[in-house]
Design a protein around this motif. Structure first.
Motif, PDB file in Angstrom:
ATOM      1  N   ALA A   1    -125.607 126.028  32.732  1.00 23.67           N
ATOM      2  CA  ALA A   1    -124.535 125.678  33.665  1.00 23.67           C
ATOM      3  C   ALA A   1    -124.116 124.234  33.434  1.00 23.67           C
ATOM      4  CB  ALA A   1    -125.004 125.869  35.106  1.00 23.67           C
ATOM      5  N   VAL A   2    -122.801 124.004  33.317  1.00 20.14           N
ATOM      6  CA  VAL A   2    -122.249 122.665  33.103  1.00 20.14           C
ATOM      7  C   VAL A   2    -121.203 122.406  34.182  1.00 20.14           C
ATOM      8  CG1 VAL A   2    -121.037 121.131  31.511  1.00 20.14           C
ATOM      9  CG2 VAL A   2    -122.637 122.840  30.619  1.00 20.14           C
ATOM     10  N   ALA A   3    -121.289 121.251  34.821  1.00 20.32           N
ATOM     11  CA  ALA A   3    -120.342 120.916  35.885  1.00 20.32           C
ATOM     12  C   ALA A   3    -119.964 119.442  35.789  1.00 20.32           C
ATOM     13  CB  ALA A   3    -120.928 121.216  37.265  1.00 20.32           C
ATOM     14  N   LEU A   4    -118.679 119.152  36.024  1.00 19.71           N
ATOM     15  CA  LEU A   4    -118.188 117.775  36.101  1.00 19.71           C
ATOM     16  C   LEU A   4    -118.086 117.389  37.572  1.00 19.71           C
ATOM     17  CD1 LEU A   4    -115.357 117.683  33.403  1.00 19.71           C
ATOM     18  CD2 LEU A   4    -117.638 116.692  33.257  1.00 19.71           C
ATOM     19  N   ILE A   5    -118.623 116.211  37.903  1.00 22.98           N
ATOM     20  CA  ILE A   5    -118.653 115.727  39.283  1.00 22.98           C
ATOM     21  C   ILE A   5    -117.986 114.359  39.324  1.00 22.98           C
ATOM     22  CG2 ILE A   5    -120.148 115.160  41.237  1.00 22.98           C
ATOM     23  CD1 ILE A   5    -122.286 116.957  39.900  1.00 22.98           C
ATOM     24  N   ASP A   6    -117.042 114.162  40.246  1.00 21.88           N
ATOM     25  CA  ASP A   6    -116.319 112.883  40.292  1.00 21.88           C
ATOM     26  C   ASP A   6    -117.175 111.802  40.950  1.00 21.88           C
ATOM     27  OD1 ASP A   6    -116.215 113.221  43.055  1.00 21.88           O
ATOM     28  OD2 ASP A   6    -114.150 113.945  43.064  1.00 21.88           O
ATOM     29  N   ASN A   7    -116.596 110.600  41.037  1.00 22.97           N
ATOM     30  CA  ASN A   7    -117.380 109.470  41.547  1.00 22.97           C
ATOM     31  C   ASN A   7    -117.641 109.548  43.052  1.00 22.97           C
ATOM     32  OD1 ASN A   7    -114.823 108.924  42.508  1.00 22.97           O
ATOM     33  ND2 ASN A   7    -114.504 107.119  41.237  1.00 22.97           N
ATOM     34  N   GLN A   8    -117.047 110.523  43.723  1.00 25.09           N
ATOM     35  CA  GLN A   8    -117.332 110.748  45.139  1.00 25.09           C
ATOM     36  C   GLN A   8    -118.383 111.835  45.340  1.00 25.09           C
ATOM     37  OE1 GLN A   8    -115.940 108.794  47.498  1.00 25.09           O
ATOM     38  NE2 GLN A   8    -114.997 107.687  45.803  1.00 25.09           N
ATOM     39  N   GLY A   9    -118.873 112.399  44.234  1.00 23.04           N
ATOM     40  CA  GLY A   9    -119.879 113.455  44.338  1.00 23.04           C
ATOM     41  C   GLY A   9    -119.300 114.837  44.548  1.00 23.04           C
ATOM     42  N   ASN A  10    -117.997 115.011  44.264  1.00 20.39           N
ATOM     43  CA  ASN A  10    -117.333 116.296  44.459  1.00 20.39           C
ATOM     44  C   ASN A  10    -117.167 117.030  43.129  1.00 20.39           C
ATOM     45  OD1 ASN A  10    -117.030 115.586  47.197  1.00 20.39           O
ATOM     46  ND2 ASN A  10    -115.113 114.517  46.734  1.00 20.39           N
ATOM     47  N   LEU A  11    -117.187 118.358  43.192  1.00 19.96           N
ATOM     48  CA  LEU A  11    -117.041 119.173  41.983  1.00 19.96           C
ATOM     49  C   LEU A  11    -115.613 119.116  41.465  1.00 19.96           C
ATOM     50  CD1 LEU A  11    -119.059 122.434  42.782  1.00 19.96           C
ATOM     51  CD2 LEU A  11    -119.540 120.781  40.996  1.00 19.96           C
ATOM     52  N   GLU A  12    -115.459 118.905  40.147  1.00 19.39           N
ATOM     53  CA  GLU A  12    -114.149 118.910  39.523  1.00 19.39           C
ATOM     54  C   GLU A  12    -113.939 120.146  38.654  1.00 19.39           C
ATOM     55  OE1 GLU A  12    -113.480 115.349  37.302  1.00 19.39           O
ATOM     56  OE2 GLU A  12    -112.619 114.303  39.011  1.00 19.39           O
ATOM     57  N   TRP A  13    -114.966 120.486  37.854  1.00 22.50           N
ATOM     58  CA  TRP A  13    -114.840 121.614  36.928  1.00 22.50           C
ATOM     59  C   TRP A  13    -116.221 122.139  36.600  1.00 22.50           C
ATOM     60  CZ3 TRP A  13    -116.756 122.558  32.059  1.00 22.50           C
ATOM     61  CH2 TRP A  13    -116.216 123.650  31.369  1.00 22.50           C
ATOM     62  N   TRP A  14    -116.332 123.430  36.295  1.00 21.87           N
ATOM     63  CA  TRP A  14    -117.607 124.013  35.880  1.00 21.87           C
ATOM     64  C   TRP A  14    -117.343 125.214  34.989  1.00 21.87           C
ATOM     65  CZ3 TRP A  14    -115.704 123.901  40.836  1.00 21.87           C
ATOM     66  CH2 TRP A  14    -115.279 125.120  41.381  1.00 21.87           C
ATOM     67  N   ASN A  15    -118.343 125.587  34.215  1.00 25.02           N
ATOM     68  CA  ASN A  15    -118.208 126.720  33.304  1.00 25.02           C
ATOM     69  C   ASN A  15    -118.685 128.000  33.984  1.00 25.02           C
ATOM     70  OD1 ASN A  15    -120.946 126.260  33.339  1.00 25.02           O
ATOM     71  ND2 ASN A  15    -121.237 126.466  31.141  1.00 25.02           N
ATOM     72  N   PRO A  16    -118.433 129.169  33.367  1.00 27.51           N
ATOM     73  CA  PRO A  16    -118.840 130.439  33.997  1.00 27.51           C
ATOM     74  C   PRO A  16    -120.330 130.531  34.287  1.00 27.51           C
ATOM     75  CG  PRO A  16    -117.284 130.843  32.215  1.00 27.51           C
ATOM     76  CD  PRO A  16    -117.627 129.392  32.145  1.00 27.51           C
ATOM     77  N   ALA A  17    -121.178 129.895  33.458  1.00 28.75           N
ATOM     78  CA  ALA A  17    -122.623 129.961  33.700  1.00 28.75           C
ATOM     79  C   ALA A  17    -122.987 129.316  35.031  1.00 28.75           C
ATOM     80  CB  ALA A  17    -123.382 129.285  32.562  1.00 28.75           C
ATOM     81  N   ALA A  18    -122.225 128.293  35.454  1.00 24.66           N
ATOM     82  CA  ALA A  18    -122.491 127.657  36.739  1.00 24.66           C
ATOM     83  C   ALA A  18    -122.212 128.621  37.888  1.00 24.66           C
ATOM     84  CB  ALA A  18    -121.650 126.393  36.895  1.00 24.66           C
ATOM     85  N   GLU A  19    -121.248 129.510  37.707  1.00 24.74           N
ATOM     86  CA  GLU A  19    -120.980 130.516  38.728  1.00 24.74           C
ATOM     87  C   GLU A  19    -122.128 131.505  38.819  1.00 24.74           C
ATOM     88  OE1 GLU A  19    -117.241 132.273  37.839  1.00 24.74           O
ATOM     89  OE2 GLU A  19    -116.110 130.401  38.016  1.00 24.74           O
TER      90      GLU A  19
END
Length: 433
Positions: A108-126
């Motif tokens: 699972a890969v996820a991008l998190i912004d500087n506020q700690g919020n989710l921006e993007w993730w791959n299908p494995a993260a789902e």
């Protein structure tokens, strides 16, 4: 080329102005003729600017035909836009390939912004973490609710990964790895380490079970040997020495089993245990008293220097095991009449516990392996002192659980110093009464 175009443009302006100035002079209004020339030149520039604006706003339109310097302007802008479009298409292609590659990963890969919020993730993260499209922009700690992950995410230092039991999939184990980049943005990768965890758990269970099964026969054997040695009158002298050696080895095996069980207990404890405030000065006073009793037959000096009120946030029994192991080792391996110094202090970088001695010292080639299980720098000396080879492994494991480090400094013939370093976040101060 550009200079030639500019010179031709200036000639055109000068020629037009001269003609208008001449005609105005003939008509008796030279200044009016010059103004007419400048007005015509200004009108032409505004017309070209208007054409440029409409062309720039148009999505698909050929380069306008023009003369002089404006032709160069149109051509240069066209080339810039073409290069920019090509670079953008290339970048988008790279991004698409990167996303396709990341989407194909089992992790699972996820991008998190500087506020700690989710921006993007791959299908494995789902699949692994249960992220849904409506979770975009949500705080990640609201979606991964394990207390250990929340503490790990908020600490903002991610030198080591975090192992967490899955809350969605029973029996599965995940490892979280977070990397910071940009303006405190974060890349989170989650690995499914269930298979490795199960293999490691099998090893731990095997060691724990074998150690537990050995404990009963060793207790029986030690008990009978102790009974026989307490009544030596009816035993032939030649058997007394044998029974003494058997009792000594049984005691050594008991110590080994106890250390193995302690290490197994430390390894099998949940990582999300809630720490408490440990009064280290009080703990060290108890350890110091035990060390004095152990050092008395060897006429050793054991000193304690302790910063008052300096406490730790941790697990008291585990810290007791680690500190006691270091002090006991110093007493065991320091020759008669040696000096052991125990210190507990702090500075702006953290808190420190150190044990120093003036013993024989350890060769530098052994220092990097001292915390390995059953590793002995001097096997003969360890056997003579009854060491199990697990003491420093226990210390290392306890320190890892407390996010602390062990530094070992030793010189042959000058002694050794073992220093445990704790982060400032683990320091607590005892309130003065």
């Amino acid at each position: 080329m550009r200079r030639a175009v500019l010179a031709r443009e200036l000639k055109s302006i000068a020629l037009g102005s001269s003609i208008c100035l001449g005609l105005g002079y003939i008509a008796g209004h030279a200044l009016l003729g010059l103004c007419a020339a400048l007005a015509w030149f200004l009108f032409r520039q505004l017309k070209e600017l208007s054409r440029l604006r409409h062309w720039l706003l148009a999505t698909e339109q050929a380069v306008p035909e023009s003369d002089g310097a404006w032709d160069d302007v149109f051509r240069d802008i066209y080339l810039l836009r073409r290069d920019e479009r090509r670079a953008r298409d290339s970048l988008l292609s790279i991004i698409d390939r990167a996303r396709s590659s990341v989407s194909a990963l089992d992790e699972a890969v996820a991008l998190i912004d500087n506020q700690g919020n989710l921006e993007w993730w791959n299908p494995a993260a789902e699949t692994l973490l249960g992220f849904r499209p409506e979770d975009r922009g949500q705080p990640v700690i609201n979606l991964v609710r394990a207390p250990s992950f929340i503490r790990y995410f908020k600490q903002n230092t991610y030198d080591e990964g975090l192992k967490v039991a899955s809350q969605r999939h029973a029996g599965r184990q995940f490892q979280f790895e977070i990397t910071q980049f940009g303006d405190n943005d974060r890349l989170m990768i989650v690995y499914d380490i269930t298979r490795l965890h199960n293999l490691e758990q099998m090893r731990k269970d095997f060691v724990a079970n074998v150690s537990h099964e050995l404990r009963t026969p060793l207790t029986v054997l030690s008990g009978y040997l102790e009974t026989l040695l307490d009544q030596p009158e009816g035993i032939e002298p030649r058997w007394l020495r044998a029974l003494g050696q058997m009792s000594q080895q049984a005691t050594r095996m008991n110590n080994l089993v106890n250390d193995l069980l302690l290490l197994s207990r430390l390894e099998n404890q949940p990582e999300d245990r809630e720490p408490s405030t440990v009064s280290v000065p009080k703990l060290l006073k108890q350890i110091h008293q035990d060390a004095l009793a152990l050092a008395a037959p060897k006429q050793q000096t054991v000193t304690l220097e302790c910063e008052p009120g300096l406490c730790l946030l941790g697990i008291e029994n585990d810290l007791r095991s680690a500190f006691s192991n270091l002090v006991t080792n110093a007493v065991k391996y320091t020759p008669n009449a040696g000096i052991i110094a125990v210190r507990w202090w702090s500075d702006s970088k953290g808190a420190y516990f150190s044990v120093s001695d003036n013993g024989l010292g350890i060769d530098e080639i052994h220092l990097s392996r001292l915390t390995e299980r059953f590793y002995r720098a001097d096997a003969a000396r360890s056997t003579a002192t009854g060491g199990t080879g697990l003491g420093l492994a226990i210390v290392k494991h306890v320190l890892m659980q407390h996010k602390a480090t062990l530094d070992i400094h030793s010189e042959i013939g000058r002694g050794s110093r073992f220093t445990c370093s704790f982060m400032p976040s683990h320091i607590e101060r005892e309130l003065e009464s």
